[in-house]
Write an enzyme that holds these catalytic residues in place. Structure first.
Site, PDB file in Angstrom:
ATOM      1  N   LEU A 135       0.832  -1.204   0.000  1.00  0.00           N
ATOM      2  CA  LEU A 135       0.000   0.000   0.000  1.00  0.00           C
ATOM      3  C   LEU A 135       0.867   1.255   0.000  1.00  0.00           C
ATOM      4  O   LEU A 135       0.670   2.158  -0.813  1.00  0.00           O
ATOM      5  CB  LEU A 135      -0.918  -0.001   1.221  1.00  0.00           C
ATOM      6  N   GLU A 137       3.600   4.215  -0.386  1.00  0.00           N
ATOM      7  CA  GLU A 137       4.369   4.747  -1.501  1.00  0.00           C
ATOM      8  C   GLU A 137       5.189   5.932  -1.011  1.00  0.00           C
ATOM      9  O   GLU A 137       4.935   6.462   0.087  1.00  0.00           O
ATOM     10  CB  GLU A 137       3.435   5.193  -2.631  1.00  0.00           C
ATOM     11  N   ALA A 140       2.784   8.533  -0.239  1.00  0.00           N
ATOM     12  CA  ALA A 140       1.550   8.077   0.410  1.00  0.00           C
ATOM     13  C   ALA A 140       1.896   7.108   1.534  1.00  0.00           C
ATOM     14  O   ALA A 140       1.890   5.897   1.346  1.00  0.00           O
ATOM     15  CB  ALA A 140       0.619   7.409  -0.602  1.00  0.00           C
ATOM     16  N   GLU A 374       2.018   0.165   9.981  1.00  0.00           N
ATOM     17  CA  GLU A 374       0.592  -0.213  10.017  1.00  0.00           C
ATOM     18  C   GLU A 374      -0.275   0.920  10.569  1.00  0.00           C
ATOM     19  O   GLU A 374      -1.268   0.697  11.260  1.00  0.00           O
ATOM     20  CB  GLU A 374       0.389  -1.516  10.799  1.00  0.00           C
TER      21      GLU A 374
END
Length: 390
Positions: A135, A137, A140, A374
């Site tokens: 997920l 990046e 991001a 997370e």
């Protein structure tokens, strides 16, 4: 966690017998097979293949998943019980299981269609193939909705382009749950899709392994997609619903991350108690010093609270109840707790705690990431507050 109300017994918070047996067997495995490898992981920054094979033989890579798809059928509570015990070993071991079970394969398990799961999950649960979760990046991290990796449809396939980074186990995983923009005009809720991607396929490149301050043996790297083709039947869930899949998956991952925090903190507390009884200063064991006693008492109290938070959240997950706020609370509290515990344990050990031979400085380095990955703890506070203010 068995929570049954009866007229004569009230609430029963005992673990079922099968989970007690699981807990004992994982602890024995950790003590016999994983503890002796601590120095190897620090010196060589790798988990030996033989150790991974033994973890596979133990069924660790399929613990939370149903028997229908080749898993052990232990559910989220059983999985958290196991992760707590794995947390007593070097964090690399719980990390490789977490990247696979907690978030990688979990995304497929939660929202993949039956055909896709039947094709892939038996090998994944057996550990013959490993999964990861892609997920984050460069632009991001906490702002997960701002991902730039794009997927365009081309007949019966999608073509992926973009870069994912800090991907745990990205160097050894065979597959990844990859989140990409399929319609930038729809934004996060409607424009992001989840894909189950073969990382050995043409167009997928793994970047160099990142150099980190801790978690030696658990690697992260970039995953680079350059016109990587993914079959349309490898979409996880519905096109455009990928962000929801990501958030549901992270909720599960936050529970098991909390469980690992509990296990790691528990063994550190045990070390601190043993040291406090043995270390003599001013003519008596430092365990007689009230300052040390207060630190031990605070650690034990926080671990007790954290363990019950984890078990309750996992119990709710297994019952199919909504648990997003509990997952955020678990992640925020347990990770902060683990960092506080290792800091106090190092203080109790004094100068020796700063030396590599005790293993406490390693635990100190490993723990710091817990408040970041997370979902940072600041993001968890935002989630909790948003739920409270609805």
């Amino acid at each position: 966690m068995a929570v049954a109300t009866t007229s004569d017994q009230g609430l029963n918070f005992d673990l079922p017998e099968d989970l007690k047996l699981l807990k004992r067997s994982i602890r024995e495995f950790v003590e016999k097979e994983l503890w002796p490898l601590t120095n190897h992981l620090e010196e060589h920054d790798e988990i030996p293949t033989a150790a991974l094979d033994k973890m596979k033989d133990m069924g660790l890579f399929g613990l939370p998943f149903s028997e229908e798809f080749g898993g052990a059928g232990m559910g989220e509570l059983g999985y958290c019980v196991a992760l707590e015990e794995l947390g007593r070993a070097n964090a690399a071991f719980s990390n490789v299981i977490g990247a696979h079970c907690s978030i990688g394969v979990m995304a497929l398990y939660l929202d993949g269609d039956k055909s896709l799961k039947e094709r892939h999950m038996p090998d994944l649960c057996a550990g013959k193939k490993l999964g990861c979760f892609a997920l984050s990046e460069p632009a991001a991290g906490s702002d997960a909705a701002n991902i730039q990796t794009a997927a365009r449809q081309d007949g019966n396939s999608y073509v992926l382009n973009g870069v994912k980074h800090f991907i745990t186990s990205g160097d050894i995983a065979d597959y990844a749950a990859v989140f990409a923009v399929t319609d930038k005009n729809l934004g996060a809720r409607g424009g992001i899709t989840a894909f189950w991607v073969d990382l050995n396929a043409k167009g997928v490149t793994r970047g160099k392994i990142d150099a980190k301050m801790g978690l030696y043996g658990s690697h992260t790297c970039e995953l680079i997609f350059q016109d990587a083709t993914v079959p349309a039947d490898h979409v996880i869930g519905k096109v455009g619903a990928g962000f929801i899949t990501a958030m549901k998956t992270l909720d599960m991952g936050r529970l098991s991350l909390g469980a690992g925090c509990v296990g790691g903190a528990q063994i550190l507390l045990e070390k601190a108690i043993a040291h406090a009884k043995e270390r003599v200063q001013f003519g008596k064991p430092i365990a007689k010093q009230q300052a040390v006693q207060f630190m031990l008492a605070d650690m034990a109290t926080e671990i007790y609270a954290a363990r019950n938070m984890v078990y309750n959240g996992a119990w709710k997950a297994d019952r199919g109840e909504r648990f997003s706020i509990e997952a955020a609370m678990v992640k925020r509290y347990c990770s902060d707790m683990a960092i506080r515990v290792v800091d106090r344990v190092l203080q109790i050990h004094g100068g020796m705690g700063f030396m590599k031979e005790t293993g406490i400085e390693r635990a100190y380095r490993d723990a710091r990431i817990l408040a970041i990955y997370e979902g940072t703890n600041e993001i968890q506070r935002m989630i909790i507050a948003e739920e409270l203010l609805k």
